[in-house]
Scaffold this motif. Sequence first.
Motif, short mmCIF file in Angstrom:
data_model
loop_
_atom_site.label_atom_id
_atom_site.label_comp_id
_atom_site.label_asym_id
_atom_site.label_seq_id
_atom_site.Cartn_x
_atom_site.Cartn_y
_atom_site.Cartn_z
N ILE A 192 0.85 -1.19 0.00
CA ILE A 192 0.00 0.00 0.00
C ILE A 192 0.89 1.24 0.00
O ILE A 192 1.80 1.37 0.82
N ASN A 193 0.62 2.15 -0.94
CA ASN A 193 1.37 3.40 -1.06
C ASN A 193 0.51 4.56 -0.58
O ASN A 193 -0.72 4.52 -0.67
N LYS A 194 1.19 5.59 -0.08
CA LYS A 194 0.49 6.78 0.38
C LYS A 194 0.31 7.75 -0.77
O LYS A 194 1.21 7.95 -1.58
N LEU A 195 -0.88 8.38 -0.85
CA LEU A 195 -1.15 9.42 -1.83
C LEU A 195 -1.39 10.73 -1.09
O LEU A 195 -2.23 10.79 -0.18
N VAL A 196 -0.65 11.77 -1.49
CA VAL A 196 -0.75 13.07 -0.82
C VAL A 196 -1.14 14.13 -1.85
O VAL A 196 -0.45 14.29 -2.87
N ALA A 197 -2.24 14.84 -1.60
CA ALA A 197 -2.64 15.93 -2.49
C ALA A 197 -1.75 17.14 -2.22
O ALA A 197 -1.60 17.57 -1.08
N LEU A 198 -1.14 17.68 -3.29
CA LEU A 198 -0.22 18.81 -3.16
C LEU A 198 -0.85 20.13 -3.54
O LEU A 198 -0.23 21.18 -3.43
N GLY A 199 -2.10 20.08 -4.00
CA GLY A 199 -2.77 21.28 -4.48
C GLY A 199 -2.55 21.48 -5.97
O GLY A 199 -1.63 20.89 -6.56
N ASN A 200 -3.38 22.31 -6.58
CA ASN A 200 -3.27 22.61 -8.01
C ASN A 200 -3.30 21.33 -8.86
O ASN A 200 -2.56 21.19 -9.83
N HIS A 201 -4.16 20.38 -8.46
CA HIS A 201 -4.38 19.13 -9.21
C HIS A 201 -3.11 18.29 -9.34
O HIS A 201 -2.89 17.62 -10.36
N SER A 202 -2.25 18.33 -8.33
CA SER A 202 -1.03 17.51 -8.34
C SER A 202 -1.00 16.65 -7.08
O SER A 202 -1.56 17.01 -6.04
N TYR A 203 -0.33 15.49 -7.20
CA TYR A 203 -0.33 14.49 -6.13
C TYR A 203 1.04 13.84 -6.03
O TYR A 203 1.76 13.71 -7.02
N LYS A 204 1.35 13.42 -4.81
CA LYS A 204 2.61 12.69 -4.57
C LYS A 204 2.26 11.29 -4.09
O LYS A 204 1.43 11.11 -3.21
N LYS A 205 2.90 10.29 -4.71
CA LYS A 205 2.74 8.90 -4.27
C LYS A 205 4.05 8.46 -3.63
O LYS A 205 5.12 8.62 -4.21
#
Length: 199
Positions: A149-162
Amino acid sequence: MRYYIFLIFMLVSSWSTSATQVENRYFDIIHNNKVIGSLKAEKTIDDNKTLYQSTTNITATIIWETQINYNYKVLFESGLLQTSDVDIFVNDKPRAQTYTRKQDSLFIISRDNKRPQFYKEPINYTTIQLYFEQPTTITSCYSEQDGSINKLVALGNHSYKKVNAKGRENLYFYKDGRLIKASIDGGIIQFELVATAKM
């Protein structure tokens, strides 16, 4: 009589083709400002089953010229993961394989023919879906390649970090709900995905 058989055949044909929906995404793979490969992802919906497939072909110089191929095949039913197959080849030789199978309420995860691992929670979002569906309300996803399981983080401006289990980070950028660019740590090589005009 033949006319009625023909009509029935046409109706069945139209139902079968209209029930299946196919969606494709195409990306260039860029490393050091050069296109070194391509990725094609396909999503097929047939009733309550959704099949995701992707093929990645890379030719890069890692000490010497190296061909890397990633093949994903991921099946969902009623919004839940059923199976996933990931095969990675380097110069046409198997480099890594990860297979996930749902059995009752349990997932059996097999990596490189080692002792299987088990996961008990339902899985409704995996990494291949990032090519098609912006994870607006998703905070974690299953990595078919890592079997974790990987973490997904919303960074704002329709961008995400996995962030995967080893701390490697991928970045995903969306426009109008469609993935337009990603920065990928592929383990073997780091690269960028850029959506092509075919999308």
